[in-house]
Write a protein that holds these residues in place. Structure first.
Motif, PDB file in Angstrom:
ATOM      1  N   SER A 138       5.295  -1.688 -17.948  1.00 16.03           N
ATOM      2  CA  SER A 138       4.473  -2.294 -16.892  1.00 16.03           C
ATOM      3  C   SER A 138       5.278  -2.506 -15.618  1.00 16.03           C
ATOM      4  O   SER A 138       4.769  -2.297 -14.507  1.00 16.03           O
TER       5      SER A 138
ATOM      6  N   TRP B 217       5.046  -0.253 -11.502  1.00 16.92           N
ATOM      7  CA  TRP B 217       4.836  -0.814 -10.179  1.00 16.92           C
ATOM      8  C   TRP B 217       5.339   0.129  -9.088  1.00 16.92           C
ATOM      9  O   TRP B 217       4.873   0.081  -7.942  1.00 16.92           O
TER      10      TRP B 217
ATOM     11  N   ALA C  13      -1.389   2.457 -11.487  1.00 16.86           N
ATOM     12  CA  ALA C  13      -1.852   1.558 -12.551  1.00 16.86           C
ATOM     13  C   ALA C  13      -3.011   0.683 -12.105  1.00 16.86           C
ATOM     14  O   ALA C  13      -3.782   0.192 -12.934  1.00 16.86           O
ATOM     15  N   ASP C  14      -3.161   0.467 -10.791  1.00 17.93           N
ATOM     16  CA  ASP C  14      -4.241  -0.370 -10.255  1.00 17.93           C
ATOM     17  C   ASP C  14      -4.579   0.134  -8.858  1.00 17.93           C
ATOM     18  O   ASP C  14      -3.902  -0.192  -7.882  1.00 17.93           O
TER      19      ASP C  14
ATOM     20  N   SER D 237      -6.616  -0.688  -6.778  1.00 19.29           N
ATOM     21  CA  SER D 237      -6.979  -1.681  -5.769  1.00 19.29           C
ATOM     22  C   SER D 237      -5.767  -2.164  -4.979  1.00 19.29           C
ATOM     23  O   SER D 237      -5.904  -2.862  -3.975  1.00 19.29           O
TER      24      SER D 237
END
Length: 207
Positions: free
Chosen positions: A6, A10, A25-26, A28
């Protein structure tokens, strides 16, 4: 490995426009913004604490007690039984091997995420790590029990074959829009054969 994965994710940003990158991973989260870089400082600190700090702490403890760990009566030494999970499975001269194993897992589950995901380079790095790991376990066989050595060597070989199969599937994209149906059917059969091989090899580890 999960926390390390995780944290390294990033740094995995992908293009989403002429001057925009988004976190894979995201989606948004927009990269190269003030909020992104401010949180990056926290991520770097956590990388130092978890993926790098924990192996370093393990190694520090093991080094401090290395003479007692190499003693033939170490199993009767009450002062080192509290961290037996770090050394109990290994031979006396390989008291440090748990740190080596953590480094191998970090390479496979963490550092490789930074490399372009699904790329040939990523698979090639994984193959190199598995090849070196297999060679190391074969040459040194650090475990106390021979059965553990054999299992670890088999697992490294299985990982290597899995990644090699993935590489073969990736480079075997010969079918184009103008390809003949026979070639497409042949490629489908090859893919199914590799899939069956992967399933059998994965199940064989548990057996």
């Amino acid at each position: 490995p999960g926390i390390s994965l995780s944290l390294f994710r990033w740094f995995k940003c992908v293009p989403a426009g002429p001057h925009t990158k988004l976190l894979l991973a995201d989606m948004s989260v927009e990269c190269n913004t003030a909020s992104y870089w401010s949180f990056t400082v926290y991520v770097i600190v956590m990388i130092v604490v978890f993926p790098l700090g924990i192996p370093a702490a393990y190694y520090g403890v093991l080094v401090a007690y290395r003479k007692r760990l190499m003693n033939e009566n170490r199993l009767k030494d009450g002062g080192i039984q509290s961290f037996k999970f770090m050394w109990g499975a290994y031979e006396r001269k390989y008291w440090f091997w748990e740190v080596v194993e953590m480094g191998r897992k970090l390479m496979l589950a963490g550092v490789m995420v930074v490399v372009v995901e699904g790329s040939t380079l990523q698979i090639a790095i994984g193959l190199l790590v598995c090849f070196l790991s297999f060679g190391g376990y074969t040459a040194w066989q650090p475990y106390e029990e021979q059965s553990d050595d054999n299992l670890q060597m088999f697992c490294q070989l299985q990982l290597f074959s899995t990644l090699l199969s993935g590489l073969l599937l990736k480079v075997n994209r010969r079918v184009t829009l103008g390809a003949a149906l026979a070639n497409a059917k042949a490629d489908k059969n090859e893919t199914e054969a590799i899939g069956i091989f992967l399933i059998v090899s994965s199940v064989s580890v548990a057996v």
